[in-house]
Every structure is written in structure tokens, then in C-alpha cells.
Design a protein around this motif. Sequence first.
Motif, mmCIF file in Angstrom:
data_model
loop_
_atom_site.group_PDB
_atom_site.id
_atom_site.type_symbol
_atom_site.label_atom_id
_atom_site.label_comp_id
_atom_site.label_asym_id
_atom_site.label_seq_id
_atom_site.Cartn_x
_atom_site.Cartn_y
_atom_site.Cartn_z
ATOM 1 N N ASP A 186 9.467 4.397 10.389
ATOM 2 C CA ASP A 186 8.964 4.614 9.028
ATOM 3 C C ASP A 186 9.439 3.578 8.448
ATOM 4 O OD1 ASP A 186 7.398 5.889 6.903
ATOM 5 O OD2 ASP A 186 6.700 7.098 8.372
ATOM 6 N N GLU A 202 -3.190 6.014 5.057
ATOM 7 C CA GLU A 202 -2.100 5.647 4.123
ATOM 8 C C GLU A 202 -1.629 3.999 4.327
ATOM 9 O OE1 GLU A 202 0.820 8.672 4.086
ATOM 10 O OE2 GLU A 202 -0.717 10.057 3.151
ATOM 11 N N ARG A 243 -0.196 18.724 14.623
ATOM 12 C CA ARG A 243 -0.635 17.535 14.997
ATOM 13 C C ARG A 243 -0.116 16.706 16.071
ATOM 14 N NH1 ARG A 243 -1.125 16.012 8.807
ATOM 15 N NH2 ARG A 243 0.886 15.602 8.854
ATOM 16 N N GLY A 268 4.943 5.597 11.692
ATOM 17 C CA GLY A 268 4.693 6.647 10.479
ATOM 18 C C GLY A 268 5.171 7.677 10.739
ATOM 19 N N SER A 288 5.735 15.349 13.996
ATOM 20 C CA SER A 288 4.811 15.195 15.043
ATOM 21 C C SER A 288 5.762 14.531 16.375
ATOM 22 C CB SER A 288 3.523 14.472 14.877
ATOM 23 O OG SER A 288 2.700 14.934 13.803
ATOM 24 N N GLN A 306 11.266 0.355 10.310
ATOM 25 C CA GLN A 306 10.352 -0.770 10.611
ATOM 26 C C GLN A 306 8.709 -0.744 10.103
ATOM 27 O OE1 GLN A 306 11.028 -2.881 14.233
ATOM 28 N NE2 GLN A 306 11.763 -1.094 15.322
ATOM 29 N N ASN A 307 8.053 -1.773 9.882
ATOM 30 C CA ASN A 307 6.692 -1.781 9.465
ATOM 31 C C ASN A 307 6.041 -1.777 11.003
ATOM 32 O OD1 ASN A 307 3.979 -2.200 8.779
ATOM 33 N ND2 ASN A 307 4.926 -3.801 7.077
ATOM 34 N N GLY A 308 5.081 -0.731 10.885
ATOM 35 C CA GLY A 308 4.205 -0.698 11.971
ATOM 36 C C GLY A 308 3.177 -1.851 12.315
ATOM 37 N N TYR A 323 0.828 -1.333 0.098
ATOM 38 C CA TYR A 323 -0.090 0.026 0.011
ATOM 39 C C TYR A 323 0.876 1.268 0.105
ATOM 40 C CZ TYR A 323 0.702 -1.103 5.007
ATOM 41 O OH TYR A 323 1.053 -1.166 6.256
ATOM 42 N N TYR A 360 7.767 7.274 -0.169
ATOM 43 C CA TYR A 360 8.311 7.439 1.037
ATOM 44 C C TYR A 360 9.508 6.576 1.292
ATOM 45 C CZ TYR A 360 3.857 9.568 2.840
ATOM 46 O OH TYR A 360 2.785 10.433 3.101
ATOM 47 N N THR A 378 7.525 9.815 9.405
ATOM 48 C CA THR A 378 8.045 10.430 8.305
ATOM 49 C C THR A 378 9.300 11.323 8.812
ATOM 50 O OG1 THR A 378 5.667 10.620 7.657
ATOM 51 C CG2 THR A 378 7.213 11.598 6.316
ATOM 52 N N SER A 428 0.007 9.762 13.685
ATOM 53 C CA SER A 428 -0.586 10.808 13.266
ATOM 54 C C SER A 428 -0.618 10.715 11.801
ATOM 55 C CB SER A 428 0.425 11.853 13.681
ATOM 56 O OG SER A 428 0.106 12.994 13.036
ATOM 57 N N ALA A 429 -1.791 10.745 11.140
ATOM 58 C CA ALA A 429 -2.121 10.866 9.838
ATOM 59 C C ALA A 429 -1.593 9.730 8.883
ATOM 60 C CB ALA A 429 -1.685 12.276 9.170
#
Lengths: 379, 122
Positions: free
Chosen positions: A219, A267, A172, A196, A202, A244-246, A124, A137, A198, A262-263
Motif C-alpha cells: 500500500d 479508488e 472481504r 492495496g 483482508s 509500493q504502487n500496485g 488519484y 492513506y 491498507t 480487495s475494494a
Amino acid sequence: MTVHAMMPEATHDEAARFAHVVSLKNFLMRNLEPKWRGYVDEHLTPQFAAAGRDAAEEYRDLERRLAKLGAYRTWQALTVAAQEEMWRSVGQCVDRQLGDLDTRAKTIDGGSVRTDSEFVAPRYLSKVDIHLMPGGYAADRGGDDVRQGAVFDKAAALYHMGRNGGELNDVRGHTIVQHLFERYGNLQPKRILDIGCTVGHSTTAIASYFPDAEVHGIDVGGALLRYARARSASLGQKVHYSQQNGEQTDFPEGHFDLVVSSAVLHETSFSALPRIFKEAHRLLRPGGVMINLEVPLRFDTHSTWSRIRGLFEALHNNEPFWIGAQTLDVGAIAKSAGFAEVLAGYQNATPKADRAAAPTFTTKSGPVHVVWYMVSGVK
Amino acid sequence: MSESKQLPDGTEGLIFREDAQHRSEFFSERADVGRLLEMVTALTGEIAILRARLDTHERLAASGSGFDHARVEAYRAPSDVLAYRMQQDQEMIARVFRAVTEEIDRLASDADVRKVLMEKKA
Ligand SMILES: C[S@@+](CC[C@H](N)C(=O)[O-])C[C@H]1O[C@@H](n2cnc3c(N)ncnc32)[C@H](O)[C@@H]1O
């Protein structure tokens, strides 16, 4: 003077080009789009209703027919062109000074970065370049590369057009902390995770409230994270970033007191989103708190135009989960992941969290950037 | 693409353009509109930069400090100047894209367009 040491500097002409991109986006947002909204919601939708039809239900077919109109195709193409112009102009500005930025990042101490050369970003995030950002990203040239972080940081200030805390883009983060103060004011987090993150917009804001806490951000892109570490450090916050993958991290069970995102959820995907909640639950110690901030949009309450606009966002701004996310009952997902005291609602955006401020969390929605959708709970 | 033949991916809730790997269909099959718009926006950008440089020259001249390449490059517009330039820029953009604006304005009084948009699915 830039807002922090890692922010790319703009020449006289680059600054003018950026200002023009903002003007274009303003024109699209404040002049053209309201005309489409007016035409579709106030003119067409009542005509459908008079004929016993629901235009909002038929939004996909209606959009297909709208695309026959030259004016509509022009609006679409102009919106894409403005977004691509933003990335292009920011990319050129960053490339001109990339060597300096890579070197500068290394001279700023504080925090850490852990990248993983075997890491594979989930589909995704990898199938399309979200927001049309070239490379997406995960783009990373390896070594000391910070390019994608620098591009994202510079562009984010233009993208949000000042509505998320100007060049720091940290509203945020402050809003998440405000939510925490309102709901769990006594929590003294010793370890915090931002999923996540980025470039840590935040994360850095959140870290500033808890000087004794160990703060982590994860991220999918090495270049984002190298930049994020140096950016946080230049703003006085030592943050530990890792690639890493959340959905599945390598942190031990019960390691954190506070896990936030956050946001991020819009995605992901139908299967990934619940997995992120389950992972957050695993990572929290009993009594630990989870807070997720999201765009305050619900598909079922959307007007015809908002649905069509959502489709455009999904297809042409490359936000594949934009609509899917707005159809989910995220509160219910949090509960099935094991969270207690789950609340889903809206929090006023704030540039500074304040324990003494009057609570603003409600079930009443509002515009993006004015309120944020919050889903929180406790383990 | 806007003729969104594809439905959301039922299991993951994801929607992609058919040509998702490519930049954008506006720049391939709808090259006429897309490429033109890309060029027009690039051009308005060049005009905006030119106007900003001119404005910088005028301000440096008015301040009596004299101007040369280095002084122009070093000039950073304060917020009131930025706001003035933004205003000018918005007006330029509105003039350049007037044709689109007016076409959307005309739609509401166009019964033929409405008929097409309300066609029942075959
Ligand atoms: C819109 S950005 C979030 C910005 C940032 N959190 C903030 O508040 O400014 C979404 C981020 O979530 C990340 N992301 C999405 N799914 C993820 C996953 N499964 N694991 C790690 N990061 C993920 C993306 O890579 C992207 O950087």
C-alpha cells in the motif's frame, strides 16, 4: 478487551461518542436516505417519464436543482458532518494513546515492513483525502509512526457498521478465499500478494488459510503498513508489508501464485486500473490466480437516486473514481492484460471460507456487504 | 460541489469538487448550513455521552456497588445495554432532526418544488 493487541482502546465516553456516530450514520442510512430515494425514484422519475424524459440520464442537472432545496443541503451537510465527526472522535482517541501504540507495535514480533522515503502516492490517492480521512492513506509522520493505521482500523469498524466482520473487518478476505476455493480449490499458494492492503484486514484473513505461504501486502502509506504488520502479528499472522504502487512493484516476474485486491480498484483511475491488472499478470507464475473483489455496483443499472447518491459519494465523501469504476468492463480489462478463464460476477459475503460449502458465485448482483463483485482469472 | 459544474475528468474518470483541497464546501461557501450542522452533530454527541454516563450511574446504583469517577470510567456496557442505549440515541436523533425528515416528507405533495426540479436546461 480489544479484538487484537493493536486496536486502540476507548474510554467510557469515547465508546459512547463512537456509538453515537454509528447512530447518526444509521439515521442517515435508514431514515433520511430512503426518503430521498423514495421521492426521487418513485415520485419524480415517473413524472419525468410522463413528460417523455429520463431522469436517470439527467441526474447531474437534477442534482444541481435538488441542491436548491434546504432539506437536500441539510441532508448533504449532515452526512458530511457525521463522517467528519467519526474521524475527529477516532483521531482524538488514537492521539491520547499514540505513544503506547507506537511502542507496542515494536514489541510485537512477526512479519516485516519495508517503507520507502522516496515514495510518491499516485494523484488519484493524493489529491483528496479519500472518505474524508484527514491526511489520506499516505499520511506518515515517519519513524515508528502507526497513527494512520490505528485511525483507519478503529474507524473502519464504525464505517462498515458491523457489516464487514465487526472489529476484525475481515469478511472481504474470507470471501476472496471462498471464491478461490470454488474456482481453483487445488491451488496451494506458496506466495500471495494483496495489492492495496491498507491495514491488512483482508490480508490477515487470507493468510490464516495458508499457514505455509509467504504473504505480502502493499500500500502507499508507511504508517498504515507499520500498523498492519503489528496487527497481523498480534493475530498470529506473519505478513510482509511494503510501501509500493500496485501499478509497478519491485517484485520479480512470476513470483506469486496468488495475487488479490480487495475494494481497491474503485479508488484508482481509468489508466491505473489496467496497469494494476498488467502488473498482477507479470507477477504471477504461469497457472497463478488473480482475484479482485469490488463493490457490487454498476452505473448503467442505477436508478436516478443511486446515480445522484454516487455523485455525492464521489464529490463529498471524496471517492473521485466511484462512478468511473462502475462504468468499466473489468472482465474485459483482465482479458486484455493476458488473463485466461476470466470470470466476472458476484460472490456471497462470508465470514469463513469453506471448501465444502455450496458454491455461491453467480452473475446475479445483490446489495453491498451481502455480495461482492469478483473478477478473477488465471495466467 | 453539489452545483457540480465540473465533469468527470475524461481521461482518468475522476471527479473532484472544485475546492477539493479544502475540507468541504459545506464549511466555506455554504457555511450557514455546514457549520450549523457540524455544531448540531457535535452537540448531539455531547448529549449522547451525557446520557450514557447517566445510564452507567443508574446501573451502578441499581447493582448496589456504589459509584464514583473511577467506577464510571471502568464500566463497559454489555451488548444488551449497548442496544438499549442505541435505541434511545436513535430516538433522540430522530427528535432533533425531525424538521428535516418532515420537510422531505412534504416534498411529494409540493407541485412548485416539482416544477423547479423538472425545469428544462436553459
Ligand atoms: C478501501 S481500501 C482497501 C481495504 C482492504 N484491501 C480491505 O479489503 O479491507 C483501498 C486501498 O487501496 C490502496 N491503493 C489504491 N491504489 C493503490 C495503488 N496503486 N497501489 C497501492 N495501493 C493502492 C489505497 O491506498 C487504500 O489503502
